[in-house]
Design an enzyme around this catalytic site. Structure first.
Site, short mmCIF file in Angstrom:
data_model
loop_
_atom_site.label_atom_id
_atom_site.label_comp_id
_atom_site.label_asym_id
_atom_site.label_seq_id
_atom_site.Cartn_x
_atom_site.Cartn_y
_atom_site.Cartn_z
N CYS A 650 -36.71 20.64 4.14
CA CYS A 650 -37.98 19.90 4.22
C CYS A 650 -38.87 20.46 3.12
CB CYS A 650 -38.59 20.00 5.62
SG CYS A 650 -38.72 21.67 6.26
N SER A 651 -40.07 20.85 3.44
CA SER A 651 -40.91 21.48 2.43
C SER A 651 -40.67 22.99 2.38
CB SER A 651 -42.39 21.19 2.70
OG SER A 651 -43.21 21.78 1.72
#
EC number: 3.1.3.48
Length: 990
Positions: A650-651
């Site tokens: 994800c981030s």
């Protein structure tokens, strides 16, 4: 206007309380003050009316009042000044100098300072506070005993006996005081208000007497306000406003009325709340010095009983003060046109019968608008009050100080230094983030997420991540990979090390060691390291769970081409092969080329964009679909020898990534042990704990943790197993109905082209599963991209062209077969013989029709099975079952016409009987026969002469078509010339 530069001193032996207004910690002193007390800071009297400059030297006398000065009443106000004036110190005082201060009058020769101060214009500002309260003395501090006679006034009420006990030089004062019977005062009945601020201390005061001069207050002023602030005590809110009520006029009464006002103090033991102002109003009826109705200051709360005269009380107080505090230094300051008598030993006065007044609530120096500052507590006393005031010294700045309390004797330089320190500390209180930065300066490497792996030092656990050359490769400095499970790349010659912010994650089913890789979104400087990890780990599936930008913040960088134009990242070359959107899931097929390698690898990127940051998706259906697709493409990659870990990011690579991995792990357990619930042990808590041991901070928020339960409950409900929230589920997994779990693994290598039929054997026909797998059909059959040209490997060293992927082709060609190679390429010289054979066969059929069509049927060698959806993609004649047989018959006849050269293999057999096969397409073998089971044998007499006939032709038209056999033979020749080899293009069937 009260200045905001209030300050207080903090000591190590202080108790902290909270200000009820500003929630600022306030230091409340708990120390016991010493026996000696100081009065360095006394209140300053400032005129509130600038036009009245005359002041009165009010001495509490028994019967006589000098009315020459009483005719011009002035309204005075008390305040303090921020400026610190130099104070004059003297070491000792004798009785003569005390008498000089007591008998001071503005008409003497030594009162030049007093006369000059009367001309000053004072600011009418409100209460001002400073570190040192200044007293401007009216006297020149004459220690000469001979000058006492010149400084005597008619206002002195000292008796001869008292003066003889004190000093012989006071006889002159007594002589002058004996003339009190003279009616020099025209306004004998005038009311005189004695406004004397006083503060009562404990038996152990802590203030040093600054001056012992009497207080000069106008007799007819309306209201006087005094603020008391004590900084010698360790309190910050010893501020009070001492309000003096207006004069009480009484023409005939000789009684004494006294009004007292208390100060607002804290719980400090130094400054007690019994300090009062005593307003003594009395009438003078030309009485002698022996008058007992005179206003007598006996102490803070004097009684109305017969007391000594004012002069006696003052002399007794001064004697006691000199005896007790002779060893201390006294500081003296100038007060504009006023002087005050500080009575600091009120508790030692045997004539003082104090009546305590209620204490006011605390008032913080930082809350100037507090109502407690302006609250008054008025009491009516039966006796007259004392004309003595004690002011507390104000310290500078407004915050706590960690330095120890100062000594009793402090210099102005120390006070200025402390003021600056406290000012800085008060600024830090206003900005707590500054203090937090300083307190956490040595803890910058402590992170916000819970670490479940009990290790002593973070440096040992994140050794590689904290190296100087690797620290900049982290997107977030508080999200670092564990040293024991981090992915180690192969160092290359360019200098790039083995570090990447990624960790291996194990599954919980057999053969799932290092099944996942959880990593952060690649930075622009680490994209080449990311693709290096994909290549070295032989991964075939990448799952992206974040957008490029969320809530105005950049969450990820683009690390793959978004168009068909290839991009180069370091030693890798990425080409977007195709892309399909399905239920907010973008499925991209990427070709990954590496320098020095001949053939590329196919990587599938699954990009889900509807998962909010630090939250959960709106529904669980998309996540379940994504999980099925991940396992399907993972198994497909295993068949191609690219069975590396599934890369999930994800981030930061911990919140959404950890949630999805936990869901996928538990779904795999349900799939594996769904038929045997006794072996299926699902524990979301243990699963999350295991993830956090392998990568720190997995599953960030509570919403994400609850979402895992929601998805697994939905899966168990669909399986017929009671949900996790059921109490019986905690004991055992009981099956409500026997429904097999959809199998996600593929036991046999899949074909090159996927169809829904290929997955029916491994996945049950549920709605969600079929919908999730339809994306694979879209990827392989109904592509939205135009036909791709052949891509050359930019790093290839040979001239061999890389053929396009089978997924890119929409039409399937017939494989090579030696039996069908020559008939598709007929020589022109055989056309004449074929025409003659056809004519002879037609004549034989007309003369001798066959009796049984099925007995003479001829079957041809079978061809490799082909899917009808590829061969008849453009067919539009399958409306019903009745017309389907006619359509297939016409198509078979056209194929026979195009490939008419194939008839030389028939051994001159003129009977083309029905094969008896069903009319639904081709079942495993390619048959060049008619499929009409209900027609007569004459329907296929001339199989090569039906090109010009309609679809619904009858048997009567066959003889007419035989006449055109010559023309048809020539047309067949032209058509046979146009036929191409199946190596070049696939067969086009119309």
């Amino acid at each position: 206007m009260i200045s905001s530069s209030m300050s207080y001193r903090h000591s190590t032996n202080s108790v902290y309380t909270l200000n009820p207004h500003l929630n600022i910690p306030i230091s409340t002193s708990t120390t016991i003050p010493p026996t000696s007390f100081y009065a360095n800071n006394t209140p300053e009297m400032i005129q509130s009316q600038s036009e009245n400059t005359n002041t009165n030297n009010i001495n509490n006398s028994s019967s006589n009042i000098n009315n020459n000065n009483n005719n011009t009443p002035d309204s005075m106000s008390m305040s303090t000044s921020l400026s610190s004036s130099p104070s004059v110190s003297f070491n000792h005082l004798d009785l003569n100098s005390i008498n000089n201060k007591i008998n001071n009058n503005t008409t003497t020769n030594n009162n030049n300072n007093n006369n000059n101060n009367n001309d000053d214009k004072f600011d009418t500002n409100a209460l001002k506070l400073s570190n040192t309260m200044i007293i401007k003395n009216n006297n020149n501090n004459n220690n000469n005993n001979n000058n006492n006679n010149n400084n005597n006034n008619n206002n002195n009420n000292n008796n001869n006996n008292n003066n003889n006990n004190n000093n012989n030089n006071n006889n002159n004062n007594n002589n002058n005081n004996n003339n009190n019977n003279n009616n020099n005062n025209n306004n004998s009945n005038s009311n005189i208000e004695i406004n004397v601020p006083s503060i009562q201390f404990d038996n152990e005061p802590a203030m040093e007497v600054d001056s012992v001069a009497p207080l000069n207050v106008p007799s007819n002023h309306t209201r006087t306000t005094l603020a008391m602030h004590n900084t010698k005590s360790l309190s910050t809110s010893n501020i009070g406003l001492l309000n003096i009520l207006p004069n009480q006029q009484s023409s005939s009464s000789s009684s004494l009325s006294s009004t007292t006002t208390t100060t607002t103090t804290t719980s400090s033991s130094l400054l007690m709340p019994q300090s009062l102002f005593n307003n003594s109003t009395y009438n003078n009826h030309h009485n002698n010095n022996n008058s007992s109705n005179a206003g007598i200051v006996g102490g803070l709360n004097g009684s109305t009983s017969s007391l000594p005269t004012q002069a006696q009380v003052q002399l007794q107080q001064m004697q006691q003060q000199m005896q007790q505090h002779q060893q201390h230094q006294y500081k003296k300051a100038n007060l504009s046109s006023l002087s005050t008598v500080v009575d600091n030993n009120l508790n030692n006065n045997p004539m003082n019968t104090s009546t305590s007044s209620p204490a006011q609530p605390n008032a913080s120096p930082f809350s100037f608008s507090s109502s407690s500052l302006f609250s008054n507590s008025s009491l009516s006393n039966s006796g007259s009050g004392s004309a003595s005031t004690t002011s507390t010294s104000t310290s500078s700045s407004n915050s706590m100080s960690s330095s120890p309390p100062p000594s009793l004797k402090t210099s102005f330089s120390q006070l200025d230094e402390d003021r600056e320190k406290m000012r800085l500390e008060f600024e830090m209180i206003k900005k707590p983030e500054m203090a937090s930065k300083k307190s956490h300066k040595h803890h910058q490497r402590h992170y916000s997420h819970n670490d479940l792996d009990n290790r002593k030092h973070d440096e040992e656990k994140f050794f590689s991540a904290l190296q100087p050359n690797n620290y900049g490769k982290n997107r977030y400095h508080d999200v670092l990979p564990n040293e024991s499970t981090r992915v180690r790349l192969t160092p290359i010659e360019s200098g790039d090390g083995d570090y990447i912010n990624a960790n291996y994650i194990n599954g919980e089913v057999p053969n799932s060691y290092r099944y996942y890789i959880a990593c952060q979104a690649p930075l622009p400087s680490t994209i080449k390291d990311f693709w290096r990890m994909v290549w070295e780990e032989r991964s075939s599936v990448i799952v992206c769970l974040t957008k490029l930008e969320e809530n105005g913040k950049k969450k990820a960088d683009v690390y793959y081409p978004e168009t068909s134009q290839a991009q180069e990242y370091g030693s890798f070359w990425i080409h977007l092969h195709k892309k399909v959107m399905f239920k907010d899931i973008g499925v991209s097929s990427l070709h990954l080329y590496k320098k020095g390698e001949e053939f590329p690898r196919e990587v599938v990127l699954l990009h889900y964009t509807q998962w909010p940051d630090c939250g959960a998706p709106p529904s669980s259906s998309h996540i379940r679909t994504l999980s099925v697709m991940v396992n399907t493409f993972k198994a497909r990659g295993s068949a191609k020898n690219t069975n590396g870990p599934v890369i999930v990011h994800c981030s930061a690579g911990i919140g959404r990534s950890g949630t999805f991995i936990s869901i996928n792990i538990n779904m795999a357990k349900i799939e594996r042990f769904g038929n045997d619930p006794s072996q299926m042990n699902i524990s979301i808590k243990d699963s999350v704990l295991e993830l956090r041991r392998q990568r720190r901070g997995m599953v960030q928020t509570l919403d994400q943790y609850i979402f895992i339960f929601k998805v697994i409950n939905d899966v168990l409900t669909d399986m017929g197993i009671r949900s996790l929230s059921s109490p019986s589920k905690r004991r055992s997994c009981e099956m409500i109905k026997s429904t097999p779990m959809p199998r996600l693994d593929i036991s046999i290598p899949p074909p090159l082209t996927f169809t829904p039929k290929d997955f029916q054997s491994s996945i049950s026909p549920s709605t969600d599963m079929i919908a999730s797998l339809s994306i694979i059909t879209q990827m392989t059959q109904t592509l939205k991209f135009p036909p791709q040209q052949q891509q050359d490997n930019p790093f290839s060293k040979s001239s061999i062209k890389i053929s396009p992927s089978p997924l890119n082709s929409t039409n399937i060609s017939i494989p090579k077969n030696q039996q069908f190679q020559h008939p598709f390429q007929i020589q022109p010289q055989l056309d004449l013989n074929l025409q003659q054979q056809q004519q002879q066969s037609s004549q034989q059929l007309n003369d001798n029709p066959p009796l049984n069509m099925s007995s003479n049927s001829i079957k041809f060698p079978p061809v490799t099975s082909l899917s009808s959806c590829h061969l008849f993609e453009d067919s539009k004649n399958n409306d019903n079952n009745n017309k389907q047989q006619q359509q297939q018959q016409q198509q078979q006849q056209k194929n026979n016409q195009q490939c008419s050269g194939f008839s030389h293999f028939l051994n001159n057999n003129n009977n083309n009987d029905n094969n008896g096969s069903s009319g639904g397409g081709f079942n495993g073998s390619f048959l060049f026969n008619s499929n009409n089971s209900g027609s007569s044998s004459t329907n296929s007499e001339c199989s090569n002469n039906n090109k010009n006939n309609n679809n619904n032709s009858n048997n009567n038209n066959n003889n007419n078509n035989n006449k055109n056999s010559d023309n048809n033979g020539t047309k067949d020749k032209d058509e046979n010339d146009s036929c191409e080899s199946p190596r070049v293009t696939p067969i086009k069937c119309f």
